[in-house]
Design a protein around this motif. Structure first.
Motif, PDB file in Angstrom:
ATOM      1  N   THR A 186       0.947  -1.274   0.021  1.00 52.12           N
ATOM      2  CA  THR A 186       0.065  -0.040  -0.113  1.00 52.12           C
ATOM      3  C   THR A 186       0.806   1.212  -0.162  1.00 52.12           C
ATOM      4  OG1 THR A 186      -0.216   0.068   2.462  1.00 52.12           O
ATOM      5  CG2 THR A 186      -2.262  -1.107   1.273  1.00 52.12           C
ATOM      6  N   ALA A 187       0.294   2.381  -0.481  1.00 53.14           N
ATOM      7  CA  ALA A 187       1.115   3.549  -0.590  1.00 53.14           C
ATOM      8  C   ALA A 187       0.031   4.759  -0.243  1.00 53.14           C
ATOM      9  CB  ALA A 187       1.721   3.658  -2.104  1.00 53.14           C
ATOM     10  N   TYR A 188       0.562   5.989   0.078  1.00 56.53           N
ATOM     11  CA  TYR A 188      -0.004   7.242   0.179  1.00 56.53           C
ATOM     12  C   TYR A 188       0.658   8.109  -0.584  1.00 56.53           C
ATOM     13  CZ  TYR A 188      -0.936  11.557   2.739  1.00 56.53           C
ATOM     14  OH  TYR A 188      -1.266  12.649   3.183  1.00 56.53           O
ATOM     15  N   GLY A 189      -0.173   9.260  -1.236  1.00 60.25           N
ATOM     16  CA  GLY A 189       0.230  10.292  -1.752  1.00 60.25           C
ATOM     17  C   GLY A 189      -0.883  11.119  -1.985  1.00 60.25           C
ATOM     18  N   LEU A 190      -0.605  12.407  -2.664  1.00 60.35           N
ATOM     19  CA  LEU A 190      -1.625  12.993  -3.115  1.00 60.35           C
ATOM     20  C   LEU A 190      -0.931  13.911  -4.116  1.00 60.35           C
ATOM     21  CD1 LEU A 190      -1.867  16.263  -0.249  1.00 60.35           C
ATOM     22  CD2 LEU A 190      -0.307  14.431  -0.176  1.00 60.35           C
ATOM     23  N   THR A 191      -1.898  14.653  -4.967  1.00 62.80           N
ATOM     24  CA  THR A 191      -1.675  15.185  -6.157  1.00 62.80           C
ATOM     25  C   THR A 191      -0.553  16.610  -5.885  1.00 62.80           C
ATOM     26  OG1 THR A 191      -3.670  15.046  -6.873  1.00 62.80           O
ATOM     27  CG2 THR A 191      -2.509  16.688  -8.156  1.00 62.80           C
ATOM     28  N   GLU A 192      -0.409  16.925  -4.804  1.00 66.50           N
ATOM     29  CA  GLU A 192       0.359  18.064  -4.565  1.00 66.50           C
ATOM     30  C   GLU A 192       1.890  17.714  -4.123  1.00 66.50           C
ATOM     31  OE1 GLU A 192      -3.782  19.881  -3.579  1.00 66.50           O
ATOM     32  OE2 GLU A 192      -2.686  17.788  -3.512  1.00 66.50           O
TER      33      GLU A 192
ATOM     34  N   GLY B 130       1.620  12.405  -6.003  1.00 62.49           N
ATOM     35  CA  GLY B 130       0.786  11.213  -5.852  1.00 62.49           C
ATOM     36  C   GLY B 130       1.598  10.008  -5.098  1.00 62.49           C
ATOM     37  N   LEU B 131       2.665  10.423  -4.628  1.00 57.88           N
ATOM     38  CA  LEU B 131       3.660   9.241  -3.872  1.00 57.88           C
ATOM     39  C   LEU B 131       4.264  10.164  -2.866  1.00 57.88           C
ATOM     40  CD1 LEU B 131       4.247   6.454  -3.618  1.00 57.88           C
ATOM     41  CD2 LEU B 131       6.249   6.750  -5.164  1.00 57.88           C
ATOM     42  N   ALA B 132       4.096   9.655  -1.737  1.00 62.62           N
ATOM     43  CA  ALA B 132       5.108  10.001  -0.534  1.00 62.62           C
ATOM     44  C   ALA B 132       5.351   9.053   0.369  1.00 62.62           C
ATOM     45  CB  ALA B 132       4.072  11.096   0.503  1.00 62.62           C
ATOM     46  N   THR B 133       4.745   7.899   0.596  1.00 59.37           N
ATOM     47  CA  THR B 133       5.153   6.771   1.589  1.00 59.37           C
ATOM     48  C   THR B 133       4.808   5.475   0.865  1.00 59.37           C
ATOM     49  OG1 THR B 133       3.040   6.565   3.073  1.00 59.37           O
ATOM     50  CG2 THR B 133       4.767   8.338   3.774  1.00 59.37           C
ATOM     51  N   ILE B 134       5.284   4.373   1.252  1.00 60.10           N
ATOM     52  CA  ILE B 134       4.842   3.104   0.595  1.00 60.10           C
ATOM     53  C   ILE B 134       5.294   1.975   1.554  1.00 60.10           C
ATOM     54  CG2 ILE B 134       7.047   2.996  -0.812  1.00 60.10           C
ATOM     55  CD1 ILE B 134       5.190   1.622  -3.043  1.00 60.10           C
ATOM     56  N   CYS B 135       4.534   0.901   1.629  1.00 60.29           N
ATOM     57  CA  CYS B 135       4.912  -0.103   2.583  1.00 60.29           C
ATOM     58  C   CYS B 135       6.116  -0.903   2.142  1.00 60.29           C
ATOM     59  CB  CYS B 135       3.660  -1.002   2.996  1.00 60.29           C
ATOM     60  SG  CYS B 135       2.751  -0.437   4.326  1.00 60.29           S
ATOM     61  N   ASP B 136       7.076  -1.482   2.720  1.00 59.57           N
ATOM     62  CA  ASP B 136       7.982  -2.563   2.172  1.00 59.57           C
ATOM     63  C   ASP B 136       7.147  -3.635   2.028  1.00 59.57           C
ATOM     64  OD1 ASP B 136       9.472  -4.777   1.973  1.00 59.57           O
ATOM     65  OD2 ASP B 136      11.354  -3.625   3.357  1.00 59.57           O
ATOM     66  N   PRO B 137       6.994  -4.256   0.632  1.00 54.34           N
ATOM     67  CA  PRO B 137       6.422  -5.469   0.489  1.00 54.34           C
ATOM     68  C   PRO B 137       6.684  -6.800   1.404  1.00 54.34           C
ATOM     69  CG  PRO B 137       7.284  -4.538  -1.494  1.00 54.34           C
ATOM     70  CD  PRO B 137       7.869  -3.786  -0.252  1.00 54.34           C
ATOM     71  N   GLN B 138       7.588  -6.683   1.987  1.00 57.55           N
ATOM     72  CA  GLN B 138       7.934  -7.649   2.979  1.00 57.55           C
ATOM     73  C   GLN B 138       7.366  -7.716   4.428  1.00 57.55           C
ATOM     74  OE1 GLN B 138       9.466 -10.392   1.695  1.00 57.55           O
ATOM     75  NE2 GLN B 138       9.490  -8.909  -0.211  1.00 57.55           N
ATOM     76  N   ASP B 139       6.739  -6.490   4.640  1.00 60.11           N
ATOM     77  CA  ASP B 139       5.941  -6.067   5.714  1.00 60.11           C
ATOM     78  C   ASP B 139       4.918  -7.055   5.997  1.00 60.11           C
ATOM     79  OD1 ASP B 139       7.733  -4.157   6.590  1.00 60.11           O
ATOM     80  OD2 ASP B 139       6.273  -2.463   5.712  1.00 60.11           O
ATOM     81  N   SER B 140       4.556  -7.229   7.410  1.00 62.19           N
ATOM     82  CA  SER B 140       3.183  -8.222   7.393  1.00 62.19           C
ATOM     83  C   SER B 140       2.345  -7.645   7.040  1.00 62.19           C
ATOM     84  CB  SER B 140       3.145  -8.408   9.175  1.00 62.19           C
ATOM     85  OG  SER B 140       2.718  -7.064   9.810  1.00 62.19           O
ATOM     86  N   ALA B 141       1.077  -8.515   6.967  1.00 64.95           N
ATOM     87  CA  ALA B 141      -0.154  -8.099   6.329  1.00 64.95           C
ATOM     88  C   ALA B 141      -0.918  -6.990   7.339  1.00 64.95           C
ATOM     89  CB  ALA B 141      -1.151  -9.286   6.249  1.00 64.95           C
TER      90      ALA B 141
ATOM     91  N   SER C 166       0.474   3.110   5.824  1.00 67.26           N
ATOM     92  CA  SER C 166       0.911   3.390   4.554  1.00 67.26           C
ATOM     93  C   SER C 166       2.296   3.445   4.258  1.00 67.26           C
ATOM     94  CB  SER C 166       0.293   4.589   3.924  1.00 67.26           C
ATOM     95  OG  SER C 166      -1.097   4.525   3.939  1.00 67.26           O
ATOM     96  N   GLY C 167       3.050   2.903   5.317  1.00 66.58           N
ATOM     97  CA  GLY C 167       4.506   2.695   5.278  1.00 66.58           C
ATOM     98  C   GLY C 167       5.300   3.966   5.510  1.00 66.58           C
TER      99      GLY C 167
END
Length: 529
Positions: A325-331, A334-345, A352-353
């Motif tokens: 999962t990731a988080y961002g906004l147009t300003e 569109g991308l600010a944070t993202i989870c490491d795919p190896q993180d737990s469910a 949002s990482g």
């Protein structure tokens, strides 16, 4: 190799330069594929510059704005690349807009030319725009077989490009710099008119090169893009990401679960990004048990609340090896944070990482001071990817970006002990029950744990005694039963009394906007009515 460009210094200067580089790096690979039409990476520069030459022939100069009002398609990508290679600035228009809404953005952006799809979703887009056409719009080029209310068809427009040489077009493309504006994306406009977010070539390339690396995209991946291209999720986390990593772009014009199943099976899709509603629709679809989803490898989603059970089901029932999962906004592009795919469910579902490299993240209180881990405040961002500002709107820019360079997102969240961002909601979505602040995303996260609930959205509604109370709008999982009293009783055992919804409304499906996100404005209007 997950990413071609290992450091920011290795990146091409611009999106047109990326196309030129990708043509050599991925020669022979398919760049674009749709309905039997294929464009290879080594063919992209010629196709891009064909459009640049036509734009130059009609006098489009560096820095001019060009609007694009169309559904996801190969033409959309080629037109965007062609206008950017001509030094122009892309102004995408939402396909759900009406004529006056599109005309307002065309006028306020000062777009001199617009590429407009002939028909989509039963709409005649050229006719809608022609009825309220701004004087500043000099030319309307119709993507279709007849000009209709436009000035000419795309094929006729491209023929005029023969008056500009290939060398002239290449020189124009080579002159585009990292700091030049690449696009002007208008915000959703939930508070007043949409604002145009200025963004540069270099910012997009640097941010989404990190995205390629983190999600593990490799050359030859097949990337189905359902998210609309007018949104950064479909544009930057979509086809631009593919060009950075050497993947094949497969555009889908609109969300349809049956068509997604068919595309995945027949086109051997490996990467399928989308909002939670996309995966929920697949998991609830009667074809799930018989569908061939064996090619799927990577899923990327983003929302303030994602039930951990959804992550688990996406892995076990849809077959994704990697879900993040990731988080961002147009300003911030569109991308600010993202989870490491190896993180737990649990981590991927509930946070949002961490910030991407080059990004600072702070949780600030109303006085602008940082708060300790676990405490809530406004999510603020600072770094290379924060927009230069809103187009022709310095007042709004200064309201959003403070003197220290922090972008105030208007989102509420907290950081856990590991530094992962947990989104609680929007400042404007907060409602107050008996003097206590309630954040919808926090309540939605709890309600999503109920085994009978497939999807839920929480809103504040007027109440004569309390002022406001929470209303849960619920979609049940297939075959499940649940009533209002049962859900309220269940909630009372799991959350503070003021957070417990006082009302529950059941839906067969929640309304969504063009980006397939739950449309809370529409929900609110329905509840008020």
């Amino acid at each position: 190799m997950a990413s071609v460009f290992s450091t920011p210094a290795d990146l091409p200067a611009s999106i047109p330069a990326l196309v030129m580089r990708a043509a050599h790096l991925h020669e022979g690979r398919t760049a674009l594929e749709d309905a039997g039409q294929c464009v290879r990476y080594d063919q992209l520069p010629e196709r891009m510059l064909e459009i640049s030459r036509a734009l130059m022939a009609v006098g489009i100069n560096k820095g001019d704005r060009v609007a694009l009002w169309a559904a996801n398609s190969i033409d959309w990508v080629l037109l965007a690349l062609g206008l950017q290679a001509a030094g122009a600035i892309l102004v995408p228009l939402n396909t759900r807009m009406k004529g006056h809404e599109a005309a307002d953005i065309v006028a306020r952006s000062g777009a001199r030319l617009a590429f407009v799809q002939e028909h989509f979703l039963g709409n005649d887009y050229p006719a809608m725009l022609a009825a309220v056409r701004p004087q500043s719009l000099e030319r309307m080029v119709v993507i279709g077989t007849a000009p209709g209310a436009g000035d000419q068809t795309l094929s006729a427009f491209l023929e005029a490009g023969s008056s500009v040489t290939l060398d002239q077009a290449q020189a124009r493309a080579a002159a585009v710099r990292s700091e030049d504006l690449s696009d002007l994306l208008f915000t959703s406009g939930t508070t007043g008119k949409p604002k145009g977010v200025m963004y540069t070539h270099g910012q997009s390339l640097r941010a989404f090169n990190e995205y390629v690396r983190i999600i593990g995209l490799v050359p030859g991946d097949r990337y189905l893009i359902v998210n609309p291209f007018f949104h950064s999720f479909g544009y930057k986390a979509g086809w631009l990401t593919c060009l950075l990593g050497g993947a094949t772009i497969l555009p889908l014009a609109m969300f349809d679960a049956d068509e997604i199943f068919q595309c995945v099976a027949q086109q051997r899709i490996t990467i399928l990004p989308g909002p939670p509603t996309l995966y929920l629709s697949m998991l609830d679809h009667p074809r799930l048990a018989t569908a061939d989803l064996s090619s799927l490898r990577v899923a990327i989603t983003g929302a303030s609340t994602i039930p951990p059970v959804l992550i688990k089901r996406m892995r076990e029932e849809l077959g994704f090896e990697l879900v993040t999962t990731a988080y961002g906004l147009t300003e911030c592009g569109g991308l600010a944070t993202i989870c490491d795919p190896q993180d737990s469910a649990q981590t991927i579902a509930s946070t949002s990482g961490k910030p991407i490299p080059g990004t600072e993240l702070a949780i600030l209180d109303a006085q602008g001071h940082g708060v300790p881990p676990g405490e809530q405040g406004e999510i603020c961002l600072r770094g290379f990817h924060v927009m230069p500002g809103y187009f022709n709107n310095p007042e709004a820019t200064s309201e959003s970006i403070d003197a220290e360079g922090w972008l105030h997102t208007g989102d509420v969240g907290s950081l856990d002990a590991q530094g992962n961002l947990r989104i609680t909601g929007r400042l404007k979505d907060m409602f107050i029950v008996g003097g206590f602040n309630c954040y919808p995303a926090e309540i939605e996260a709890c309600l999503s744990e109920h085994p009978a609930i497939a999807q839920v959205a929480v809103l504040g509604v007027a109440d004569p005694r309390m002022g406001e109370v929470g209303c849960a709008c619920v979609v049940l999982r297939q075959g499940s039963e649940l009533n209002e009293a049962e859900l309220i009783a269940w909630s009372r055992e799991r959350m503070a009394n003021y957070k417990v919804p006082r009302k529950v409304v059941f839906y067969s499906a929640l309304p969504v906007n063009a980006s397939n996100k739950v449309d809370k404005l529409q929900l609110s209007a329905q509840l008020s009515a």
